[in-house]
Design a protein around this motif. Structure first.
Motif, PDB file in Angstrom:
ATOM      1  N   UNK A   1       0.836  -1.212   0.000  1.00 39.15           N
ATOM      2  CA  UNK A   1       0.000   0.000   0.000  1.00 39.15           C
ATOM      3  C   UNK A   1       0.863   1.252   0.000  1.00 39.15           C
ATOM      4  N   UNK A   2       1.958   1.234   0.757  1.00 40.41           N
ATOM      5  CA  UNK A   2       2.861   2.382   0.759  1.00 40.41           C
ATOM      6  C   UNK A   2       3.476   2.582  -0.624  1.00 40.41           C
TER       7      UNK A   2
ATOM      8  N   UNK B   1       7.034  11.179   2.790  1.00 41.41           N
ATOM      9  CA  UNK B   1       6.687   9.760   2.872  1.00 41.41           C
ATOM     10  C   UNK B   1       6.148   9.415   4.262  1.00 41.41           C
ATOM     11  N   UNK B   2       6.593  10.131   5.295  1.00 43.40           N
ATOM     12  CA  UNK B   2       6.051   9.892   6.641  1.00 43.40           C
ATOM     13  C   UNK B   2       4.534  10.057   6.654  1.00 43.40           C
ATOM     14  N   UNK B   3       4.050  11.079   5.963  1.00 42.04           N
ATOM     15  CA  UNK B   3       2.591  11.266   5.861  1.00 42.04           C
ATOM     16  C   UNK B   3       1.943  10.077   5.154  1.00 42.04           C
ATOM     17  N   UNK B   4       2.616   9.548   4.139  1.00 39.74           N
ATOM     18  CA  UNK B   4       2.075   8.408   3.404  1.00 39.74           C
ATOM     19  C   UNK B   4       2.117   7.136   4.241  1.00 39.74           C
TER      20      UNK B   4
ATOM     21  N   UNK C   1       1.644   7.048   7.411  1.00 41.07           N
ATOM     22  CA  UNK C   1       0.461   7.178   8.265  1.00 41.07           C
ATOM     23  C   UNK C   1      -0.807   6.862   7.479  1.00 41.07           C
ATOM     24  N   UNK C   2      -0.902   7.390   6.262  1.00 36.83           N
ATOM     25  CA  UNK C   2      -2.069   7.146   5.417  1.00 36.83           C
ATOM     26  C   UNK C   2      -2.197   5.663   5.060  1.00 36.83           C
ATOM     27  N   UNK C   3      -1.070   4.980   4.876  1.00 39.36           N
ATOM     28  CA  UNK C   3      -1.104   3.560   4.520  1.00 39.36           C
ATOM     29  C   UNK C   3      -1.669   2.693   5.635  1.00 39.36           C
ATOM     30  N   UNK C   4      -1.582   3.172   6.880  1.00 37.69           N
ATOM     31  CA  UNK C   4      -2.155   2.421   7.989  1.00 37.69           C
ATOM     32  C   UNK C   4      -1.160   1.692   8.871  1.00 37.69           C
ATOM     33  N   UNK C   5       0.116   2.016   8.775  1.00 30.99           N
ATOM     34  CA  UNK C   5       1.084   1.405   9.679  1.00 30.99           C
ATOM     35  C   UNK C   5       0.757   1.804  11.117  1.00 30.99           C
TER      36      UNK C   5
END
Length: 505
Positions: free
Chosen positions: A94-95, A208-211, A213-217
């Motif tokens: 997902x990332x 990428x840190x925002x992504x 978080x968005x990916x759900x880690x």
């Protein structure tokens, strides 16, 4: 104090993202962007203009403590052995998808921060990062041990378990690609991460840190903490709560990290360090291809590549013909604004690196080498350096022995393969090498004789996600990419099962 925000309007650039980018630029700890404990920031400089891009938050030793604490909690409660390989794989894939969905913005940020051509940043760096994360997403549920038959009354099995909290420190030359090289195998195998990007080029890591978080880690699984090397990097290397550190950068810093790892908790270390790679041009090569690949080996990413082929050895009977073709290719390289669609070579990453390269060029001239091409600053604004080629060199010259990390190469003659092997291996490094020959038997024989972790035949800088990369000698230890990288992030447990009665006592 609220964490900082980075904003930049790309609409006036020649090509690229074409609109405004804005995102939090605080420290990413436990799934949130936060200010540093001491509220310290550093200024980012645009290498194309030498002007300020604004400020970002940087981590102190106390911030590293907080990141390690968050990572340890995540490892023990929501990650590690608590998240299945399938779950970890889905999140990594997902990332990768989110990076591809934001590829234009990330490429523009990489070019702004690092100075590399935006077209290259998109096709190589950002797409490469997505490819690496997707690759390791596929590995996440395939890391397992073996069942071992011992005798009729017993058997054993092995488990490949995550280390726990790992620290990762990356350089400024390939910021987002190196982030993926590090995060991919660490997360696939169940480790939690404290990741420090270079303080010179932190923008894509923060985006990428925002992504992530968005990916759900789960919070704390990945913590991204930009910081100065001798503060945040040293804190990671010395921290007893970190079980392994991975570093890409200079050999000198690699030595310091090994010392810190040994003197703290004897943490495991993998290092991908410097290089002074040879390019071997044989008299049975395709001259046109050899000239173009040799130029690419020196000038890719403005020469800021650890495996750059900066020592070119050409067989004496084709030397003049090769040099003519090679110089023509080097002269044709488009140098300038990284956002211009035709640009191949942008500026060096910083004033520090710019000055360092020019200093090496002056040393080469003073030591008696012939500066056949370039040797000066390009233009008057930013950190641009002309592609520079030296001939008439001697093995003891600094430009021959030391890593310059810029668009500077040397060309010399050889007469036979025995002499060539000695010249090529006459270095403390052993990261990469290349052989150009249409005689495959001869090329393979030379490849096997070279003391380097990667040898390219009739190509250069060809990095594949599923092929290991790393060095011999002072170019490091351990391997990145491919299945081999997974070994860096697991520890093997042997479990013995007794099926019989009591011991013979």
């Amino acid at each position: 104090m609220a964490p900082t925000t980075f904003s930049y309007d790309f609409s006036n650039e020649a090509s690229g993202f074409g609109k405004k980018s804005s995102f939090p630029s605080g420290l990413f700890i436990n799934g949130q962007f936060v200010d540093s404990v001491d509220s310290k920031t550093i200024e980012l400089i645009n290498p194309t203009t030498a002007k300020s891009l604004g400020h970002i938050t940087v981590a102190s030793e106390k911030d590293i403590d907080l990141a390690v604490e968050a990572a340890q909690k995540a490892f023990e409660t929501t990650w590690g052995l608590h998240a299945s390989g399938q779950e970890r794989g889905k999140l990594l894939i997902r990332l990768a998808e989110l990076i591809e969905e934001n590829i234009e913005e990330l490429a523009a940020l990489e070019s702004l921060d690092n100075g590399k051509a935006v077209a290259v940043a998109q096709a190589v760096d950002v797409q490469g990062a997505a490819d690496v994360l997707r690759y390791y997403g596929g590995w996440a549920d395939k890391v397992h041990g073996k069942t071992i038959e011992t005798d009729d009354a017993t058997f054993a099995y092995t488990r490949h378990e995550p280390i726990g909290v790992v620290g990762q420190i990356t350089p400024w030359n390939f910021p987002i690609w190196m982030l993926a090289w590090k995060l991919g195998p660490a997360l696939a195998t169940g480790n939690a991460v404290v990741f420090k990007p270079s303080e010179w080029t932190p923008l894509t890591a923060l985006r990428v840190a925002s992504l992530i978080k968005e990916a759900g880690f789960p919070p704390g699984v990945v913590n991204i903490v930009p910081g100065i090397g001798n503060i945040a990097g040293a804190a990671i290397s010395n921290h007893s709560g970190i079980g392994k550190v991975a570093f890409t950068g200079s050999t000198a810093v690699g030595r310091a990290i090994m010392k810190a790892a040994a003197s703290s908790n004897l943490k495991r270390v993998t290092l991908e360090l410097g290089g002074k790679s040879p390019t071997l041009v044989l008299d049975d090569c395709n001259l046109e291809n050899a000239a173009r690949w040799a130029a690419y080996g020196i000038l890719a990413n403005h020469g800021q590549v650890c495996c750059a082929g900066t020592r070119i050895y050409v067989q004496d009977n084709i030397y003049d013909k090769f040099l003519e073709k090679f110089l023509a290719v080097v002269k044709s390289v488009k140098l300038g604004d990284p956002f211009h669609p035709e640009t191949f070579q942008g500026p060096q990453v910083s004033k520090t690196q710019f000055d360092r390269i020019l200093n090496y060029i002056e040393h080469g001239k003073k030591e008696g080498a012939t500066c056949l091409l370039g040797g000066q600053q390009h233009g008057t604004e930013g950190y641009f350096i002309q592609p520079t080629i030296f001939t008439d060199i001697k093995p003891e010259m600094r430009i021959v022995k030391e890593e310059i990390f810029g668009p500077v190469g040397v060309v010399a003659k050889f007469s036979n393969d025995e002499e060539l092997i000695k010249l090529a291996n006459d270095t403390v490094y052993g990261l990469a090498a290349a052989v150009f020959s249409e005689n495959l038997s001869r090329a393979v024989k030379l490849a096997n004789a070279l003391k380097a972790g990667t040898v390219w035949v009739n190509t250069y800088n060809t990095i594949r996600t599923n092929v290991p990369f790393g060095g011999y000698k002072q170019s490091g230890q351990g391997r990145e990419l491919g299945e081999y990288a997974l070994d860096n992030y697991t520890q093997v447990k042997a479990v013995h099962i007794n099926l019989s009665g009591p011991p013979p006592i």
